[in-house]
Design an enzyme around this catalytic site. Sequence first.
Site, mmCIF file in Angstrom:
data_model
loop_
_atom_site.group_PDB
_atom_site.id
_atom_site.type_symbol
_atom_site.label_atom_id
_atom_site.label_comp_id
_atom_site.label_asym_id
_atom_site.label_seq_id
_atom_site.Cartn_x
_atom_site.Cartn_y
_atom_site.Cartn_z
ATOM 1 C CE LYS A 202 -3.589 2.388 2.611
ATOM 2 N NZ LYS A 202 -4.494 2.312 3.409
ATOM 3 N NE ARG A 212 -5.790 9.860 3.003
ATOM 4 C CZ ARG A 212 -4.608 10.154 2.775
ATOM 5 N NH1 ARG A 212 -3.981 11.371 2.738
ATOM 6 N NH2 ARG A 212 -3.697 9.081 2.658
ATOM 7 C CE LYS A 225 -3.903 8.319 6.266
ATOM 8 N NZ LYS A 225 -5.047 7.404 6.278
ATOM 9 C CD GLU A 241 5.396 -3.673 3.685
ATOM 10 O OE1 GLU A 241 4.734 -4.656 4.349
ATOM 11 O OE2 GLU A 241 5.951 -2.901 4.411
ATOM 12 C CE LYS A 256 -5.944 2.014 -0.374
ATOM 13 N NZ LYS A 256 -6.303 2.212 0.832
ATOM 14 C CE1 TYR A 321 -14.828 3.215 -2.948
ATOM 15 C CE2 TYR A 321 -12.836 3.730 -4.026
ATOM 16 C CZ TYR A 321 -13.616 3.366 -2.900
ATOM 17 O OH TYR A 321 -12.578 3.583 -1.613
HETATM 18 C C1 PBG Z 1 -7.325 3.753 5.095
HETATM 19 C C2 PBG Z 1 -7.521 3.467 3.993
HETATM 20 C C3 PBG Z 1 -7.500 4.258 2.807
HETATM 21 C C4 PBG Z 1 -7.879 3.617 1.809
HETATM 22 C C5 PBG Z 1 -8.503 2.556 2.410
HETATM 23 N N1 PBG Z 1 -8.415 2.357 3.558
HETATM 24 C C6 PBG Z 1 -6.748 5.737 2.891
HETATM 25 C C7 PBG Z 1 -5.585 6.099 3.306
HETATM 26 O O1 PBG Z 1 -4.791 5.062 3.672
HETATM 27 O O2 PBG Z 1 -5.313 7.107 3.779
HETATM 28 C C8 PBG Z 1 -7.970 4.453 0.455
HETATM 29 C C9 PBG Z 1 -9.021 3.974 -0.587
HETATM 30 C C10 PBG Z 1 -9.407 4.692 -1.708
HETATM 31 O O3 PBG Z 1 -8.659 5.663 -1.930
HETATM 32 O O4 PBG Z 1 -10.230 4.322 -2.467
HETATM 33 N N2 PBG Z 1 -6.772 3.189 6.134
#
Ligand code: PBG
Length: 335
Positions: A202, A212, A225, A241, A256, A321
């Site tokens: 990720k 968000r 982050k 990972e 992701k 989505y």
């Molecule tokens: C949070 C999380 C995020 C997403 C899924 N779980 C956002 C982030 O890490 O800030 C993002 C999913 C998306 O943008 O569709 N842990």
Amino acid sequence: MAAFSGRFPATRLRRTRATQWSRRLVAETRLGPNDLIWPVFITAGDADQPIESMPDVSRFCLASIADQARMAADLGIPVIALFPNTPTALRSDDGGEALNPKNLVCQAIRSIKKAVPEIGIMADVALDPYTSHGQDGLVDRHGTVMNDATIDVLIRQAVVQANAGCDIIAPSDMMDGRVEAIRAALDQAGHQSVQIMAYGAKYASAYYGPFRDAVGSGGLLKGDKKTYQMDPANSDEALREVALDIAEGADSVIIKPGMPYLDIISRVRQSFNIPIFAYQVSGEYAMLQAAARAGALDLDAAMLEALLAFRRAGADGIISYFAPRAARLLNGSSA
Ligand code: PBG
């Protein structure tokens, strides 16, 4: 008209492309509703709320979430993933609402389990929908996200969600060692058959913006982050990972974001035998919608092409989505 003067080519790749039946026959990659996971947002309000940055996506209220799950199951979508928009008053420094067995996610899980027992339910493990600072974990007084203290909370969050009936726990927090700890906690609580779909690679990405907004953590987040999510520059590190997540007991892994990271999907596919899921994230969704709305591309065609590309790169499935819209088209009806 001048005659063709060269040699006749023995191989003509256009031959198998010439008709629709032939293209179907030789297609190397297939996409169907079984390959889709549908992420949905939940609101504590008493009506569904449209999300401005994600056209056609709403936060569903508890009264409508079971109907939405029914619709997804009827379309052949195997799994629905739940993300809460926690009321601001319930957000805190320590994200304690994540451990409330009656929080939004747990209520939604129970309601879906009861009404639509045949659909799989997935929920993230991470604290960002619950913290007042928008980070995925607990922060110390310098603002640093603490790894091991966060894991102590995440394992309890995982058990709370599994107790509510969650079938797949998806740790999206990127703390080191969390998969092993969550597996042990689930097993100790009697949840040996609850799966872990780990966010393996990720990245600290700019493509999460609309998400968000949707969960209401965007305005709260200070900084970024980057101390726990991966650097977009790295690819070898993604293999490390994923190797760790597998060794720690993950049943499947997520890469992701999706489209800018097809190379990562491909490398992970070549290196490991484990189900791989691509997350076509909120920013990718918003880009396609915006381009379509500007008249720059055909939404359905571009959407199906993007989803197919994830399968071609090596993903077993896609978290999207667009899942219901895509499933409707793949089932042969119009969106
Ligand atoms: C949070 C999380 C995020 C997403 C899924 N779980 C956002 C982030 O890490 O800030 C993002 C999913 C998306 O943008 O569709 N842990």
